[in-house]
Design a protein around this motif. Structure first.
Motif, PDB file in Angstrom:
ATOM      1  N   ILE A  35       0.848  -1.201   0.000  1.00 38.54           N
ATOM      2  CA  ILE A  35       0.000   0.000   0.000  1.00 38.54           C
ATOM      3  C   ILE A  35       0.883   1.251   0.000  1.00 38.54           C
ATOM      4  O   ILE A  35       0.655   2.190  -0.770  1.00 38.54           O
ATOM      5  CB  ILE A  35      -0.943   0.003   1.225  1.00 38.54           C
ATOM      6  CG1 ILE A  35      -2.003  -1.092   1.084  1.00 38.54           C
ATOM      7  CG2 ILE A  35      -1.620   1.362   1.381  1.00 38.54           C
ATOM      8  CD1 ILE A  35      -2.822  -1.321   2.337  1.00 38.54           C
TER       9      ILE A  35
ATOM     10  N   LEU B 215       0.879   3.910  -2.998  1.00 35.15           N
ATOM     11  CA  LEU B 215       0.486   5.298  -2.754  1.00 35.15           C
ATOM     12  C   LEU B 215       1.559   6.254  -3.263  1.00 35.15           C
ATOM     13  O   LEU B 215       1.266   7.244  -3.937  1.00 35.15           O
ATOM     14  CB  LEU B 215       0.272   5.529  -1.252  1.00 35.15           C
ATOM     15  CG  LEU B 215      -1.067   5.100  -0.648  1.00 35.15           C
ATOM     16  CD1 LEU B 215      -1.024   5.198   0.872  1.00 35.15           C
ATOM     17  CD2 LEU B 215      -2.205   5.954  -1.187  1.00 35.15           C
TER      18      LEU B 215
ATOM     19  N   TYR C 171      -0.377  -5.836  -3.979  1.00 32.68           N
ATOM     20  CA  TYR C 171      -1.037  -4.678  -3.353  1.00 32.68           C
ATOM     21  C   TYR C 171      -0.525  -3.382  -3.975  1.00 32.68           C
ATOM     22  O   TYR C 171      -1.292  -2.456  -4.205  1.00 32.68           O
ATOM     23  CB  TYR C 171      -0.786  -4.679  -1.844  1.00 32.68           C
ATOM     24  CG  TYR C 171      -1.262  -5.932  -1.175  1.00 32.68           C
ATOM     25  CD1 TYR C 171      -2.588  -6.055  -0.773  1.00 32.68           C
ATOM     26  CD2 TYR C 171      -0.408  -7.015  -0.975  1.00 32.68           C
ATOM     27  CE1 TYR C 171      -3.041  -7.210  -0.176  1.00 32.68           C
ATOM     28  CE2 TYR C 171      -0.855  -8.178  -0.380  1.00 32.68           C
ATOM     29  CZ  TYR C 171      -2.173  -8.272   0.003  1.00 32.68           C
ATOM     30  OH  TYR C 171      -2.613  -9.425   0.583  1.00 32.68           O
TER      31      TYR C 171
ATOM     32  N   VAL D 132      -3.004  -0.645  -5.662  1.00 32.05           N
ATOM     33  CA  VAL D 132      -3.161   0.693  -5.086  1.00 32.05           C
ATOM     34  C   VAL D 132      -2.682   1.758  -6.072  1.00 32.05           C
ATOM     35  O   VAL D 132      -3.325   2.783  -6.249  1.00 32.05           O
ATOM     36  CB  VAL D 132      -2.404   0.791  -3.740  1.00 32.05           C
ATOM     37  CG1 VAL D 132      -2.364   2.230  -3.248  1.00 32.05           C
ATOM     38  CG2 VAL D 132      -3.065  -0.112  -2.708  1.00 32.05           C
ATOM     39  N   ARG D 133      -1.560   1.497  -6.747  1.00 38.44           N
ATOM     40  CA  ARG D 133      -1.001   2.469  -7.686  1.00 38.44           C
ATOM     41  C   ARG D 133      -2.017   2.868  -8.771  1.00 38.44           C
ATOM     42  O   ARG D 133      -2.256   4.048  -9.011  1.00 38.44           O
ATOM     43  CB  ARG D 133       0.248   1.892  -8.346  1.00 38.44           C
ATOM     44  CG  ARG D 133       0.799   2.763  -9.434  1.00 38.44           C
ATOM     45  CD  ARG D 133       1.946   2.106 -10.177  1.00 38.44           C
ATOM     46  NE  ARG D 133       2.195   2.847 -11.397  1.00 38.44           N
ATOM     47  CZ  ARG D 133       1.623   2.606 -12.554  1.00 38.44           C
ATOM     48  NH1 ARG D 133       0.776   1.602 -12.682  1.00 38.44           N
ATOM     49  NH2 ARG D 133       1.872   3.348 -13.602  1.00 38.44           N
TER      50      ARG D 133
ATOM     51  N   GLN E 233      -5.213   2.684  -8.775  1.00 40.98           N
ATOM     52  CA  GLN E 233      -6.350   3.463  -8.262  1.00 40.98           C
ATOM     53  C   GLN E 233      -5.964   4.879  -7.924  1.00 40.98           C
ATOM     54  O   GLN E 233      -6.709   5.822  -8.184  1.00 40.98           O
ATOM     55  CB  GLN E 233      -6.885   2.792  -7.015  1.00 40.98           C
ATOM     56  CG  GLN E 233      -7.465   1.459  -7.302  1.00 40.98           C
ATOM     57  CD  GLN E 233      -8.187   0.993  -6.099  1.00 40.98           C
ATOM     58  OE1 GLN E 233      -9.326   1.378  -5.872  1.00 40.98           O
ATOM     59  NE2 GLN E 233      -7.504   0.213  -5.291  1.00 40.98           N
TER      60      GLN E 233
ATOM     61  N   LEU F 193      -5.951   6.915   0.902  1.00 37.04           N
ATOM     62  CA  LEU F 193      -5.984   5.574   1.505  1.00 37.04           C
ATOM     63  C   LEU F 193      -7.408   5.036   1.717  1.00 37.04           C
ATOM     64  O   LEU F 193      -7.695   3.908   1.324  1.00 37.04           O
ATOM     65  CB  LEU F 193      -5.184   5.566   2.816  1.00 37.04           C
ATOM     66  CG  LEU F 193      -5.030   4.220   3.501  1.00 37.04           C
ATOM     67  CD1 LEU F 193      -4.282   3.251   2.602  1.00 37.04           C
ATOM     68  CD2 LEU F 193      -4.296   4.359   4.827  1.00 37.04           C
TER      69      LEU F 193
ATOM     70  N   VAL G  22      -9.020   3.570  -1.420  1.00 36.69           N
ATOM     71  CA  VAL G  22      -8.450   2.431  -2.155  1.00 36.69           C
ATOM     72  C   VAL G  22      -8.566   1.128  -1.368  1.00 36.69           C
ATOM     73  O   VAL G  22      -8.135   0.082  -1.829  1.00 36.69           O
ATOM     74  CB  VAL G  22      -6.964   2.660  -2.527  1.00 36.69           C
ATOM     75  CG1 VAL G  22      -6.813   3.921  -3.357  1.00 36.69           C
ATOM     76  CG2 VAL G  22      -6.083   2.722  -1.294  1.00 36.69           C
TER      77      VAL G  22
ATOM     78  N   VAL H 277      -8.320  -3.689  -1.698  1.00 39.95           N
ATOM     79  CA  VAL H 277      -7.213  -4.225  -0.904  1.00 39.95           C
ATOM     80  C   VAL H 277      -7.703  -5.339   0.019  1.00 39.95           C
ATOM     81  O   VAL H 277      -7.061  -6.373   0.177  1.00 39.95           O
ATOM     82  CB  VAL H 277      -6.517  -3.105  -0.094  1.00 39.95           C
ATOM     83  CG1 VAL H 277      -5.585  -3.690   0.943  1.00 39.95           C
ATOM     84  CG2 VAL H 277      -5.751  -2.180  -1.026  1.00 39.95           C
TER      85      VAL H 277
END
Lengths: 264, 306
Positions: free
Chosen positions: A79, A83, A138, A142-143, A145, A174, A177, A181
């Protein structure tokens, strides 16, 4: 979802409840060698006369510990990396994307096997190897999104108000997203349980005399003809936990309405 | 659609990263690798020889450059235990692994494509539920448990197939099923969802309106379109079959590169470990890229865009 939650609950109780009883997973009773399952020996005894039921509980504890810790570590690292890549973009993103691509070039458990081969077996090293393999999923999730979210008005407003990058990532990106996750994490739980057992099956994970479902299967295969329960019991437990975690992930995905990238 | 040259550079960059990572794995060995391999009581001369053959007497940067120079000429180093070039060891074992992977791939295609079509055509009814259950079970059953279960059923109870090894006829069947089942499960899901996704497209309605039968619609219109994502997934799996073969080969004592890897790990033969890992990762990257190219070549929309 209910069935899978019940099976996962039993797994947790097996793992944690083992503390309460008087477990003797390593007690050798020579008279009991290869005892088939019976009223006194619930799941029989193994090639050293050790009680299979006690070893199954000890194995449940190992698999729960490894799965929860490695999924938590993988998700936290992934994560954070995702991010950073998505929010900063540019060169940072290109470098991180390359790194993700390189890690994704190792199919299945190959990277975990290679790492375990180098750092050696043992509980801690299994967790390290699985986390080194697991964070990528992950990070990628996350990237992608964050790339889509960072031009949203609330993020631009926060930037204009002078919020720092870490604060924006934590408070404004955070929370948005997390849904996929959680889905990824529940499939990750299934993956980590199989991978721990797989490494132990190959002799690269939990070392004797400690019990792991994987090493129980490995030892039991030698006596498949004499005492099939040595393979059936730990394998059945493993299969049920993985099935439940997969079912749980599917149900969660439908409920949270996210499209998973890792599974069709 | 990116150009071929861009894709080629891209692939080379990834392969460069992969080999760097595999090279750096050596750094992870705790303590002195020479002690780990030879034991603390080894002779000083042996230790020095081992140190030189692992290249530990030279700085890391220099070894790294050497590693690439060797790699470019196809040299993967020399086995510490067998004293043979790693590339030779891999070439000796590769045919057995490729045979196993090819058989498993055949099983994946033979199960997944018909089952996926069946599920999509009978959506929500029992063939669909059967296929979905199969997919869920196939995804959840670890291959190191499936293998012994199949042996117990087919070799021990029924006596149809040999227990292990690759010498007797029919010995390929159980390892191939063991290796292929989880991938058959993934592909079944993919085939089903891909067919359902294009079901609402106008060209299918047109085909039906002009009086084509369901079978003709399926063969001429649905399948060719639905196959594109399936081909990408199959390409991904072709490469991961080599990684999955590691466990399957151990289960069935199959003499391929997977058992070579595990033997090398037990003997702490680090150059062999690196060589096999590199070989599998390279194969995986290359099959992925080839499958992408193949799917793009099949896709008429891509041709038009160019």
């Amino acid at each position: 979802m209910r069935v899978s939650a019940i099976i996962l609950g039993i797994w947790v109780i097996m793992a944690l409840g083992g503390n309460l009883g008087s477990l003797e997973p390593n007690r050798v009773v020579l008279e009991a060698i290869f005892t088939p399952p019976s009223a006194t020996h619930w799941l029989g005894a193994d090639e050293l006369g050790r009680p299979v039921f006690d070893r199954l509980l000890a194995g449940a504890r190992v698999s729960l510990l490894v799965a929860v810790v490695s999924v938590t570590l993988s998700a936290t690292i992934g994560i954070a990396v995702g991010l950073i890549a998505g929010y900063f973009g540019g060169l940072t993103d290109r470098l991180i994307s390359r790194l993700i691509e390189v890690f994704l070039a190792f199919p299945g458990m190959l990277l975990a096997i290679a790492m375990a081969a180098m750092i050696g077996p043992g509980l801690d090293n299994v967790i390290i190897a699985l986390s080194a393999m697991g964070w990528v999923g992950y990070a990628r999730l996350v990237r992608v999104q964050v790339l889509a979210l960072r031009q949203r008005d609330h993020v631009l407003a926060a930037t204009a108000l002078g919020r720092t990058a870490p604060a924006i990532m934590r408070q404004h990106l955070l929370p948005l997203v997390m849904a996929p996750v959680w889905v990824e994490a529940s499939f990750g739980l299934a993956g980590a349980v199989v991978a721990e057992a797989g490494l132990s099956f190959l002799g690269l994970g939990i070392q004797p005399p400690d019990a792991s479902w994987g090493s129980m299967i490995r030892d039991g295969v030698r006596y498949l003809l004499v005492a099939p329960h040595l393979v059936l019991a730990p394998g059945g437990a493993l299969f049920l936990v993985v099935l439940a975690a997969n079912l749980f992930g599917d149900a969660l995905r439908d409920r949270l309405d996210v499209t998973s990238h890792s599974r069709p | 659609m990116r150009t071929l040259a861009e894709q080629l550079t891209d692939t080379l960059v990834v392969l460069f990263g992969v080999s760097t990572l595999v090279f750096l794995l050596l750094v992870l060995i705790p303590g002195d690798p020479v002690d780990v391999v030879l034991g603390e009581s080894a002779q000083a001369a042996d230790r020095a020889a081992m140190r030189a053959s692992l290249g530990l007497d030279r700085p890391l940067g220099e070894r790294w450059l050497d590693f690439y120079a060797d790699l470019a000429s196809g040299d993967l180093g020399t086995s510490l235990i067998r004293r043979q070039p790693v590339a030779d060891l891999i070439m000796q074992r590769l045919p057995a692994t490729l045979q196993l992977a090819a058989a498993a791939f055949l099983i994946v295609v033979l199960i997944a494509i018909p089952l996926g079509i069946l599920a999509a055509r009978h959506r929500g009814r029992w063939p669909d539920r059967l296929a979905q259950t199969f997919a869920l079970f196939g995804l959840s059953i670890p291959n190191f448990w499936l293998g012994p279960l199949l042996v117990l059923l087919f070799s021990v109870q029924l006596g149809w197939t040999p227990v292990s090894g690759n010498l007797a006829p029919g010995s390929l069947i159980l390892p191939a099923i063991t290796l292929g089942l989880s991938m058959a499960a993934i592909t079944t899901r993919m085939m089903r969802s891909s067919l359902l996704e294009i079901e609402s497209q106008a060209f299918l309605r047109t085909a039906r309106c002009k009086g084509l039968g369901e079978v003709a619609v399926l063969l001429r219109h649905s399948l060719p379109n639905a196959m594109l994502p399936v081909i990408t997934v199959l390409g991904m799996q072709l490469g991961s079959l080599l990684a999955g073969a590691v466990i399957t080969e151990v289960v069935f004592a199959w003499p391929g590169i997977g058992s070579l890897l595990i033997d090398a790990i037990r003997q702490r033969d680090y150059p062999v470990v690196q060589g096999v890992v590199l070989c599998i990762a390279f194969a995986y990257v290359l099959t992925n890229r080839l499958a992408d190219l193949f799917a793009a070549w099949l896709d008429p929309r891509v041709h038009e865009a160019n």
